[in-house]
Design an enzyme around this catalytic site. Sequence first.
Site, PDB file in Angstrom:
ATOM      1  CD  GLN A  17     -25.033  16.578   1.130  1.00 21.85           C
ATOM      2  OE1 GLN A  17     -23.916  16.958   0.822  1.00 21.85           O
ATOM      3  NE2 GLN A  17     -25.816  17.273   1.918  1.00 21.85           N
TER       4      GLN A  17
ATOM      5  CG  HIS B 280       7.311 -17.656   4.593  1.00 21.42           C
ATOM      6  ND1 HIS B 280       6.485 -17.658   5.709  1.00 21.42           N
ATOM      7  CD2 HIS B 280       8.520 -18.071   5.010  1.00 21.42           C
ATOM      8  CE1 HIS B 280       7.200 -18.046   6.751  1.00 21.42           C
ATOM      9  NE2 HIS B 280       8.426 -18.282   6.357  1.00 21.42           N
TER      10      HIS B 280
END
Length: 894
Positions: free
Chosen positions: A307, A847
């Site tokens: 796979q 901030h």
Amino acid sequence: MSPYVLEFSRIDKSSLPHVGGKGANLGEMTLAGFPVPSGFCVTTDAYRDFLAQSEQMAGYFQQLDAIQADQLNEIAVLGRAIREHLEQVAIPEAIRAAIVAGWKQAGEQEAYAVRSSATAEDLPMASFAGQQDTYLNVRGEAQLLQAIRKCWASLFTDRAISYRAKNRFDHRAVLLSVVVQRMVFPEVSGILFTADPISGHRGTVSIDASFGLGEALVSGLVSADLYQVRSGAIFAKKIARKKIAIYSLSEGGTVTKELPEAEQERQALGDAQIVELAALGEKIKRHYGSEQDIEWCYAAGRFYIVQSRPITSLYPLAHVAVQPGESPHLLVSFGHQQMMTEAMKPMGLSLIRTMFPFGKASVRAESELTATAGGRVYIDITKLFALKPAREKFPLIMRNIDEMMASAVEQYVQQETFIRGIPPQPGLKKSIVGFIGPILLRAVRNILFAPIAEARPKVEAFVENSVRRGREGLSGISGAERIIRIQEQIGSFMRSAFANLLPYPLAGMLSSRLLRVLISKWLGEEASDLMAVLNRSLPGNVTSEMGLMIGDLADAARPYPQVVELIRSGDPQRFRERLRQVEGGEAFGAAWDRFMGLYGMRCPGEIDVTRPRWRDDPSTLLPSIDSHMRSQQPGEHRAKFAQGAAEAEAAIREVVARLRKQPFGSVKAKLLSRLMYAFRSLMGLREHPKYMMIQHFGMIREGLLDEGRSLVQKGVLQSADEVLFLSLDELLQLTQGQGPSELAKLLEQRKADLTRYRELSPPRLMTSEGEILNGRRKQQDAPEGALLGTPVSAGVIEGIARVVLRPEHANLNKGEIMIAPFTDPGWTPLFHSAIGLVMEVGGLMTHGAVVAREYGLPAVVGIDNATKLIRDGDRIRLDGTRGYVLVLEPSKKE
């Protein structure tokens, strides 16, 4: 052959609708000549016709449509009912005959692995790996048909249903094919990643290996060896203790066996085999053109690939120019510095890259020292570290922004291999000194000599003039001329702002440093306690003033029940219009208009120009006003601010009085008085550059959308806001009658990309090879089980945690602690309603930290996944002095 069965040799990537992702990949690799065990696929046509036999599935699909991903109990009940039902549905004879014919042609005597393959599986942007079932060593017709039926039913396992619901896949649209592949009975098996799935490093092949079948590894039953290969050579190995292995039984099925003691710590693959397998993995990656997750096994002296699927978990690469022989470049997240880490539309990215002042071929160009990845901007800081002082000082500066980021930079730039690979940068030192030197000299002058009282008027005048010139420059023009003017305006913005505004807040920051040192030296006490008081209610902070005006709006609304109701449940898009229809609307509307005149161009995430501003959509503002009304008394916000200012002034007087009593006291008092005055007067000006930038962004946004409307009228765009999915250069080309080819397709792809990017968590720091760098936090004095972060605002508080992911969904009540992913000025309205703050990102000077100190809120930042680890309603202790959060009592909410 029947449409119900297809051999691997007849399948390629175009066959995906018929054989699903797994089947299409196996066929593609078979045709490309990779060593794939042979087999066939039972197509989605067979699944669809099998399902059509059931009269009950239509009702079940209706129930699935209503299921949410987190409704685990409901999913379990419904999924079990569907699976049990499908196991009773007869397989149509035509399908059964086709499967048996395919099996006989492949070899009746062989053993097979039977795996599901969904049509939404193993795609570049979504992997359904592991959502359905696999059956190994299947022998004989009866076992094969039973395994296929179970695979069909496994599309409705709990995990598969939940995964589709979470990723918004239509349950009817996902079809299932079944892969029937000849079994290989391996001595060793495992998984190969062509990029390191942990660090993201694209140049690292990472191999997991264990004895027997790979199911023991995939299911987590056994630890695997880990081998890592770079540039064709092994550079890391970790040999695991492998206690068990899964093997095939001759009659079918598998058995789990305990390995002999002598075998358990034997290296599963030899070094030559590791290098060979890594090279095979690289070939598969080149074939697909993307990083691959490959299942492999080794039997009878050769490797087999069973796979291969795309690795969907990797954060996208930031593409920067790296010359041969250079070190991988170091890229820092702009969003983490600006406290806005969400994905942006292309125009937002383009504007920031144009605004960045360095690495530009012209003022209108996008900076070559910036790159985009996953809808975020990253800054290439590599060249800076050609200078030894930068390697030493830059991490110290970064600590003010984000402690973990600073730690990661510090570790990386001190590596000898990194330093050797940085090419010389002639003239860089002179350029840096030429840019920073004048700013620093002005900052020192502001601290020691300049009339401090003149600072704020000068800053405000510069901001006002800059905005006026910007507005005049964009007035009365359109088309290509307007886009060129936008590029020129924003392209020159930062150099002008740095030179003219930065000396003022920088002086405040330097004053803070000096104060900490001198207070500790002369007064012999913890300077952080005094600095916490001096930080409160700084004058001149335009963002704090905005927060106070939010409180004024709340107070203006309180006397009018109909206005309050509009704020809480009104239509945000028609809010101003509906104010005219209610009692008190005129009075409140006047206050609202004053606020919008000053701050209407702001919003949460305001550095992204593509976001609606408050004046466009007040939906993010109204909940903040509502929270203020519920958590504050009338006038309380102004009283608190005045109290903070009074406490700061009292602290200054106390410090001066104490110093005057010491030897040389008048000199010490005069110096510290000046420093404290400079700190309080200048530190509040740190928000003015951002305020000026956002005013420019506001007018630029209006211009861009106006161009969008013009292009809609010309039939070029479907809607005005599609300009936000273009770059400035692309928009310029459109206004000149040119532009990207297949524009509609490009816009569709970018909209899909944005949806995907919004689900990603951006790294603070990564390399040009995709390696994500994580720093180490300093050891902290904290209780066991506490969540550790960076302390940015002193104080200890206990209260209920309120998780706020977006301001428009805020529901803060009195006495609650706000838990947020980040905050920027657009979040400021919520600060008055909280008693403490916790953020996932940030540092001492970002901030949220600055505003928290000014408001006197204890705050901790830099706690990764805080909004997930702390649940809404938990009772917590927040220690903003030592930097931790402790859950005292979990929420009783389900």
